[in-house]
Scaffold this active site. Structure first.
Site, PDB file in Angstrom:
ATOM      1  N   MET A 178       0.891  -1.338   0.030  1.00 19.53           N
ATOM      2  CA  MET A 178      -0.093   0.049  -0.322  1.00 19.53           C
ATOM      3  C   MET A 178       0.755   1.345   0.167  1.00 19.53           C
ATOM      4  SD  MET A 178      -3.566  -0.895   2.004  1.00 19.53           S
ATOM      5  CE  MET A 178      -2.814  -0.622   3.762  1.00 19.53           C
ATOM      6  N   LEU A 189       6.717   3.163   1.709  1.00 19.86           N
ATOM      7  CA  LEU A 189       7.639   1.962   1.806  1.00 19.86           C
ATOM      8  C   LEU A 189       8.705   2.341   2.880  1.00 19.86           C
ATOM      9  CD1 LEU A 189       8.079   1.177  -1.979  1.00 19.86           C
ATOM     10  CD2 LEU A 189       6.453   0.358  -0.654  1.00 19.86           C
ATOM     11  N   GLN A 213     -10.457  -2.595   2.021  1.00 25.12           N
ATOM     12  CA  GLN A 213      -9.933  -3.462   3.170  1.00 25.12           C
ATOM     13  C   GLN A 213      -9.982  -2.371   4.214  1.00 25.12           C
ATOM     14  OE1 GLN A 213      -6.195  -4.393   1.071  1.00 25.12           O
ATOM     15  NE2 GLN A 213      -5.134  -3.802   3.159  1.00 25.12           N
ATOM     16  N   VAL A 215      11.033  -7.345   9.407  1.00 27.37           N
ATOM     17  CA  VAL A 215      12.126  -6.544   9.256  1.00 27.37           C
ATOM     18  C   VAL A 215      11.645  -5.561  10.759  1.00 27.37           C
ATOM     19  CG1 VAL A 215      13.471  -4.778   8.614  1.00 27.37           C
ATOM     20  CG2 VAL A 215      12.464  -6.799   7.329  1.00 27.37           C
ATOM     21  N   SER A 261       6.465  -0.242  10.285  1.00 26.73           N
ATOM     22  CA  SER A 261       5.050  -0.313   9.438  1.00 26.73           C
ATOM     23  C   SER A 261       4.862   0.871   9.293  1.00 26.73           C
ATOM     24  CB  SER A 261       4.019  -0.415  10.857  1.00 26.73           C
ATOM     25  OG  SER A 261       2.745  -0.087  10.527  1.00 26.73           O
ATOM     26  N   SER A 262       4.308   1.184   8.153  1.00 27.15           N
ATOM     27  CA  SER A 262       3.866   2.265   7.418  1.00 27.15           C
ATOM     28  C   SER A 262       3.235   3.474   8.533  1.00 27.15           C
ATOM     29  CB  SER A 262       3.039   2.118   6.356  1.00 27.15           C
ATOM     30  OG  SER A 262       3.656   1.314   5.254  1.00 27.15           O
ATOM     31  N   HIS A 319       9.409  -3.275   3.391  1.00 26.64           N
ATOM     32  CA  HIS A 319       8.941  -3.727   2.005  1.00 26.64           C
ATOM     33  C   HIS A 319       9.968  -4.052   1.079  1.00 26.64           C
ATOM     34  CE1 HIS A 319       5.515  -0.786   3.488  1.00 26.64           C
ATOM     35  NE2 HIS A 319       4.867  -1.771   2.920  1.00 26.64           N
TER      36      HIS A 319
HETATM   37  P1  AMP Z   1       1.601  -3.115   3.590  1.00 30.23           P
HETATM   38  O1  AMP Z   1       1.807  -2.058   2.589  1.00 30.23           O
HETATM   39  O2  AMP Z   1       1.652  -2.661   4.868  1.00 30.23           O
HETATM   40  O3  AMP Z   1       0.218  -3.491   3.223  1.00 30.23           O
HETATM   41  O4  AMP Z   1       2.419  -4.214   3.371  1.00 30.23           O
HETATM   42  C1  AMP Z   1       2.739  -4.709   2.135  1.00 30.23           C
HETATM   43  C2  AMP Z   1       3.650  -5.895   2.490  1.00 30.23           C
HETATM   44  O5  AMP Z   1       4.785  -5.578   3.196  1.00 30.23           O
HETATM   45  C3  AMP Z   1       2.898  -6.947   3.344  1.00 30.23           C
HETATM   46  O6  AMP Z   1       3.048  -8.478   2.775  1.00 30.23           O
HETATM   47  C4  AMP Z   1       3.446  -6.919   4.565  1.00 30.23           C
HETATM   48  O7  AMP Z   1       3.237  -7.973   5.271  1.00 30.23           O
HETATM   49  C5  AMP Z   1       4.619  -6.564   4.265  1.00 30.23           C
HETATM   50  N1  AMP Z   1       5.445  -5.824   5.601  1.00 30.23           N
HETATM   51  C6  AMP Z   1       5.007  -4.693   6.240  1.00 30.23           C
HETATM   52  N2  AMP Z   1       6.001  -4.392   7.311  1.00 30.23           N
HETATM   53  C7  AMP Z   1       6.895  -5.250   7.101  1.00 30.23           C
HETATM   54  C8  AMP Z   1       7.759  -5.379   7.805  1.00 30.23           C
HETATM   55  N3  AMP Z   1       8.584  -4.941   8.985  1.00 30.23           N
HETATM   56  N4  AMP Z   1       8.775  -6.543   7.627  1.00 30.23           N
HETATM   57  C9  AMP Z   1       8.545  -7.376   6.683  1.00 30.23           C
HETATM   58  N5  AMP Z   1       7.330  -7.270   5.878  1.00 30.23           N
HETATM   59  C10 AMP Z   1       6.411  -6.219   6.046  1.00 30.23           C
END
Ligand code: AMP
Length: 288
Positions: free
Chosen positions: A37, A40, A68, A184, A193-194, A44
């Protein structure tokens, strides 16, 4: 004089994205998809790095999927940082970023056809965010059809999401592999987290409650699930600014709560509101 920095190619429509992928596939290339989403961060980018190892062509999708988000959730304030995202991806070997509009993805509007996540989709994150996983699976199914990747990379950070995506792939016979990439974390344990950007300095300290609860759970694993829950709960409750949502130990095979006395592999899931921000985390542990 410095050379012009190559910019990552952006496809805003399904037709443009398919043209890129089809051309590369015709040359025999394999394709990996990294759905995101945007906003980044290094988590990501770890997915992108793994995708590069697994396939010749990497496609990153950046789409804040309204389906969602529930009413009253953070759809409007979710960070949208496309320019910074493209800069972060520059030089990482991404063939194209797929960044469609909402109208491109959902020409039928909110009345569009949905994928239904089933029982596990209504537990934990799904209990707190009704409809979230139906919306997530719907957009993931669409992305799989649009990109037709050989492999798609997802983060262990969203453990319930990974479980449900794997089950959808099996139940609906999507012809691709799902690769799960470890979470990570910051040096002190906070999962990237974003949404972390919304944490004040005080919230940022309090947010450690999640990873501390997971560490306590892991340490208590040999004493069994009751002890795991007690220890994790104590760590979880130690920070005033944290409003716990759920803390549960699940069987990785079914994603249902483990029975008392269970032994072997398990996953601890935690979610909490820290200030105005909802955070989730999880860890694999060994019981008994
Ligand atoms: P999002 O943009 O938050 O929906 O995440 C996109 C992808 O990145 C999803 O598969 C998440 O599980 C992964 N993701 C988000 N945060 C992390 C993190 N800290 N470590 C590894 N993968 C992540």
């Amino acid at each position: 004089m410095t050379a012009a920095v190559p910019r990552t190619r952006v496809a805003g429509t399904i037709a443009e994205l398919r043209a890129v992928v089809d051309e590369r596939r015709a040359g025999g290339a394999s394709v990996a998809l990294v759905p995101t989403m945007g906003a980044l961060h290094e988590g990501h980018l770890a997915l992108v790095a793994r995708a590069r190892e697994l396939a010749d062509v990497v496609i990153v999708s950046i789409f804040v999927n309204p389906l969602q988000f529930g009413p009253g959730e953070d759809l409007d304030r979710y960070p949208r940082t496309l320019d910074a995202d493209l800069a972060a991806l520059d030089g990482l070997g991404v063939a194209a970023v797929f960044a469609p509009t909402v109208a491109e993805m959902y020409p039928g509007g909110a009345a569009s056809t949905r994928v239904v996540a089933g029982e596990v989709g209504s537990l934990y994150e799904g209990a707190s965010r009704p409809g979230h996983f139906d919306g997530m699976l719907t957009v993931v199914a669409k992305l799989f059809h649009i990109v037709r990747p050989d492999v798609a990379c997802f983060g262990q950070k969203d453990a319930q999401q990974v479980f449900l995506v794997n089950r959808m792939v099996r139940d609906l016979d999507f012809p691709l592999a799902i690769e799960v990439v470890p979470t990570v974390r910051e040096a002190d344990g906070l999962a990237l987290s974003s949404r972390n950007r919304f944490l004040s300095a005080d919230d940022r300290r309090a947010a450690l409650a999640l990873s501390e609860a997971l560490r306590a759970a892991e340490a208590a694993g040999p004493q069994g699930v009751e002890e795991v829950l007690a220890e994790a709960d104590a760590a979880f409750g130690a920070h005033e600014a944290v409003q716990p949502d759920y803390l549960v130990v699940v069987d990785p095979a079914t994603f249902l709560p483990v029975e008392p006395g269970a032994t072997g592999e398990a996953v601890v899931l935690v979610a909490a509101r820290v200030g105005s921000t909802r955070l989730i985390d999880n860890a694999r542990i060994r019981l008994g």
